[in-house]
Design an enzyme around this catalytic site. Structure first.
Site, PDB file in Angstrom:
ATOM      1  N   GLU A  32      57.332  46.764   7.037  1.00 40.22           N
ATOM      2  CA  GLU A  32      56.287  47.780   7.136  1.00 40.22           C
ATOM      3  C   GLU A  32      56.017  48.090   8.598  1.00 40.22           C
ATOM      4  OE1 GLU A  32      52.754  47.256   8.089  1.00 40.22           O
ATOM      5  OE2 GLU A  32      51.734  48.919   7.121  1.00 40.22           O
TER       6      GLU A  32
ATOM      7  N   ASP B  58      54.012  42.737   6.673  1.00 44.91           N
ATOM      8  CA  ASP B  58      52.995  43.569   7.301  1.00 44.91           C
ATOM      9  C   ASP B  58      53.214  43.633   8.818  1.00 44.91           C
ATOM     10  OD1 ASP B  58      50.307  44.905   6.860  1.00 44.91           O
ATOM     11  OD2 ASP B  58      49.736  43.391   8.348  1.00 44.91           O
TER      12      ASP B  58
END
Lengths: 660, 660
Positions: free
Chosen positions: B422, B393
């Site tokens: 990401e 993330d």
């Protein structure tokens, strides 16, 4: 790097040669403009400086870089000292400027409670005060007490916390003096330096701007029967000076061997009076550090060198790693040569060509270091005697690693030494020799004659990575190359090639005889008939039809206009006639740009419409302007971009326009 | 390098990332094709091999490189072992082949005396015999006595010297067996190796070919009132399997904090039943190594993982470096966070947005090593438990140096681990994360909708240097991104984006709800209304209008046709309608190429003429051929390059053509 790990990414530096393996090249006083992609994780504001130093023993100098958008940054510095200058980039996330941005964004976003933010700001200001005090202790910089006082007052205001009005906060974050003082004391404790650092090789002006004149000293007086000596060379040198040349270049001046000596026109039969090929070096009188006795003594050489220098000129010597069978090395160091199973030493060959008068050296031997040191000492000897330019013969037939080493060795002791690479071979070798240290390089110019060929080649030389390491030295002819274009095109071809050579690069040279339009070849080849490599040459140095006035004018224009004193400021422009090449040479100060048009057809007059790059010249699309042809002295009134020119190769094959 | 200095220049290697600073990427079984410029001074014949090894403890393997002209060489090797494979180039001047060429040139040049040359050849043959014997002693290779015998006979013939006829010499130098044996024993004592060596990161197949299905396990059963547990997930997983997905990806499954917990639609007011944001990690039940109690226990997790694996699928976990105020780190390691002057810990902000439920970690601290080790150990813990795919993330808000280190650490112990970046940020950061180790990367695909945008972006991804290190993982939607195109285009837009995602890259994924064409946004934003980040989501997983059959068919085609199992085999082709994108996916074995046409306009039927790349398909300019649309099953008879297509976004927005 101050941080324990890289905190800022610094990548895609430009210019950089092979990832930094080799230095870029600049002339003293020139600017190095660096670009890099610089960024950091998260939302911190990044700042960066370019840092440079001319030796590891002096402190870094630095100047701030500027963001150009999309994480791309630009910075620059001016090089001064001849030699190697090291440079790098240091970058960091700037806590204070990040704080400024965060507060601004919050104000814009309608947030009203800044009670903690202002305390954070105060902490950052007080930390900067501490950093400035530490610097004062080391007495490296002087931080005026008034600045300290100002910072103290900012800190006190911010420490008011909730008592600070939004209006007052707005005033503080927009305060230029605060930012300016804070920028003097950034927190660089987590900064990142680009590693390994890069280098720029800084050369003196003549490395990039010079006109060379090559002649065989033994032919100086133009007699086919009496060899000239160094003492006979002054007239030739004065003539070259009058034409505007700066550098006199001599083929090898060392003792020429007797064994295997070649006669006229490369004959195996050598007559008693045949002087031999200067590239067959070494004889009874010695080797690469000695003088061919028929040219004079070392004292004569030193006298001539002094005379040349007194004229503001310079001497370039040839460094040819060939040994005649009579070279002292052959007896003293037979292990430096190639030996054959029949006990003989291998002479040079380029099958089916044979060079029986020349032994090549073998660099891949166990005692290679002894050989390399000796060759370095030869260069050192001549440098010691005052020679600072060497034209290296056929460097592409010796290990590239040797050149890298020997050039570094010589330039370490004599930083102003210039090395010209006489490599005529495939492109990767030409390029790598320039990368590893050659100051200047011979080019394919001699065989680039059409507009397309010239535009392609000079675009590669001046607009690609090559511009940072490869300085093209243009010779329209050499003792080995009489191009077909000159053979066929006669006097107009010589006029044309002289303009191209002297304006397409700031470095060019001619081999003597060019100014006389000598162009008698060995039939079907690019060799000179009766080449003076093998014999004395009879010449009238003022023979009718010579183009000395043309060359003199070209060299005058080069000396007057800075646009011709550097090479990479070239921009090709459009002309609707494929025989006319048209280009702009920009001047650095944006004055005295030159527009040059050359008819490449030596046989026919050509005319056409050129498109003047008005924008680059600062002219509007419908401007009226006067242009002056510096070659003819004539002026024309032009309007707008499209204008007509007509060039007669017999009388005026080129224009060099100055815009008034 | 065996020579005391580099004897051969090896440069301009391709592919190479930032001068070799970072590895290129390949899949096990793939070929690495290397090109380089290789040359040497003088006239020696150069030879080169590419060498590779999967660890420093195994011997180098090698295969010969081939000259392609202009000093450019090509070589290749196939990677096998997952992990890092090191490779380099070794090159040398080959004495025997140089001798062959010299003799040939002399024969061609009309030279007739070869008395010494043949002795030189004999010496070279006898030296090769010696080298082969030495190798036999070390028992590394077996040199057959018959080869030795043959070499001896060649040597004896050459040693005849003047008694060897020109005809016989001609026969020897043209003798294939001689060259072939000599090539086994080249003299590499003065060879040069490219340094430093390069590396290729070799991943398993699923790193490059997979379809991901993301869902929140707590919403598995589609109830807005009852949270699902791991034990409730099987139906969802079976459904994903039926649709053809390979990887199940879960947002964080760790304990969610209470302090600052967000309510529905990111509200600051949290009701007792609100489940909280899975990205606000850490609470009474533990931190990043523990399981959110409402999802089940670690045993439940391990059961689910086993179930997924038994279905031939794999689980990807989210690695989000956020801590809720209740995370054990906050108490045990307060020094890992940002502290404010008022004593509070700084929560995450992206002004004016605030994330009061999340504390970011501070990587720039004195005890950074302790923090980094801890985070590595979290990944190690999950890897130990059997997870081998991590979706990271927001990696672009943590130091790049941390990712480079932690990925290397994990892959050293678990080489088959896959990391998906990401990062949605500026291009240089996206790229550098891929360079330093991320196996796969999120892309700008979600916002590339027009033909020009898609062609430009996918040309960059698949035809530039990026193809060697950046594996694009295409998500038409994510929990954070409901693109306007899907909001506005409705069901046809979902059909279109599904075809593009599943065919423009071999890696793609959807966030659950996509198959149901969910597209209710927060007005004016790309966020989902009533996002399940903040609440349980009521869903009928077979709601009318769903596109599960379409997705199923796409995944079937991907599994059947190798052309869709890799990404860089993409080539855009011409269609005269700007709303229709047309591209070729080449298959490696040159069979089963696919031609894909997609109508990018979700509102109108579009038709146009496409230009079939006949040459690439091995078809003549006037060929007649049958094409079959793998989506509809319909066939068409086409002729030549230009053919007509018509695509209705409601019923058939795309063709995937197979050529018969």
């Amino acid at each position: 790097m101050n941080a324990p790990f890289p905190t800022v990414i610094i990548e895609a530096l430009s210019p950089v040669i092979d990832g930094g393996k080799f230095p870029i090249k600049r002339i003293t006083g020139e600017w190095v403009v660096i670009e890099a992609t610089i960024f950091k994780e998260g939302h911190d504001i990044v700042r960066a400086v370019v840092k440079w130093r001319s030796s590891a023993s002096v402190p870094w100098q630095e100047s701030p870089m500027e963001a150009m958008g999309n994480d791309r940054w630009k910075g620059s510095f001016q090089v001064q000292e001849i030699g190697l200058t090291e440079y790098t980039i240091e970058a960091w996330g700037d806590a204070f400027e990040s704080w400024l941005e965060e507060v601004e964004e919050k104000i814009d976003g309608g947030i009203t409670d800044f009670s903690v933010e202002v305390l954070e700001g105060a902490v950052l200001v007080r930390l900067a005060m501490e950093r400035s005090l530490i610097h004062q202790g080391g007495s490296q910089k002087y931080q005026s007490p008034s600045d300290l006082e100002k910072l103290e007052s900012y800190a006190l205001r911010l420490e008011k916390g909730t008592d600070l009005s939004l209006q007052e906060l707005n005033a503080i974050i927009a305060d230029e003096p605060l930012l300016s003082i804070m920028r003097q004391w950034p927190d660089r404790s987590f900064s990142t330096c680009y590693e390994p650092s890069l280098t720029v090789r800084v050369d003196r002006l003549r490395a990039n701007f010079a006109a060379w004149y090559e002649f065989f000293p033994r032919s100086a007086k133009g007699s086919a029967t009496h060899a000239s000596t160094f003492r006979d060379c002054l007239a030739r040198i004065d003539d070259a000076k009058a034409m505007g040349f700066d550098v006199i270049y001599f083929p090898p001046i060392h003792p020429i061997g007797i064994t295997g000596r070649k006669g006229r026109n490369n004959s195996l039969i050598c007559l008693p009076d045949d002087p031999g090929v200067p590239y067959a070096i070494g004889g009874a009188a010695g080797g690469h550090c000695e003088i061919e006795p028929t040219l004079g003594t070392l004292a004569d050489f030193e006298w001539l060198l002094k005379e040349i220098k007194e004229r503001g000129m310079e001497l370039a010597l040839d460094f040819a790693l060939n040994c005649s069978p009579d070279h002292p090395y052959v007896t003293n160091h037979p292990e430096w040569f190639f030996h054959r199973p029949d006990g003989s030493i291998k002479y040079a060959e380029n099958p089916p060509k044979k060079y029986e008068d020349v032994f090549p050296l073998n660099f891949n031997i166990d005692s290679w270091q002894e050989l390399w040191n000796e060759l370095r000492d030869v260069l050192m000897t001549w440098a010691e005697r005052g020679v600072r330019i060497f034209r290296i013969d056929n460097p592409h037939t010796k290990p590239v690693a040797f050149w890298q080493w020997v050039i570094a060795q010589v330039q370490k002791k004599y930083p102003d030494t210039i090395f010209l690479s006489e490599a005529f071979t495939r492109s990767p070798m030409m390029k790598v020799l320039a990368k590893v240290g050659f100051t200047q390089s011979y080019t394919y110019f001699s065989w680039r004659n059409t507009k397309q060929e010239l535009e392609e080649y000079f675009t590669e030389l001046t607009q690609t990575e090559m511009k940072n390491y490869f300085r093209p030295h243009l010779f329209p002819n050499t003792p080995d190359i009489l191009p077909y274009y000159l053979q066929e095109g006669g006097r107009p071809a010589f006029l044309i090639r002289a303009v191209l050579a002297s304006t397409l690069s700031s470095l060019y040279g001619i081999y003597s005889g060019f100014e006389l339009c000598e162009n008698t070849p060995v039939l079907g080849r690019e060799d000179y008939a009766d080449s003076e490599k093998y014999q004395l040459k009879e010449r009238d140095w003022n023979a009718p039809g010579n183009i000395k006035a043309w060359i003199t004018r070209l060299n005058q224009i080069r000396k007057t206009y800075s646009a011709l004193q550097t090479t990479n400021n070239l921009q090709f422009c459009f002309c609707n006639n494929a025989s006319i090449i048209f280009y702009l040479k920009r001047s650095e100060n944006n004055r005295d740009h030159l527009l040059i048009a050359v008819n490449l057809d030596p046989f026919h007059a050509q005319s056409g419409v050129v498109e003047v790059p008005l924008h680059e010249l600062g002219l509007s699309y419908d401007a009226s302007y006067r242009i002056e042809d510096l070659l003819s002295g004539e002026s024309y009134y032009w309007k707008g971009a499209s204008n007509f020119i007509s060039l007669n190769p017999q009388t005026h094959p080129a224009h060099i326009f100055k815009i008034s």
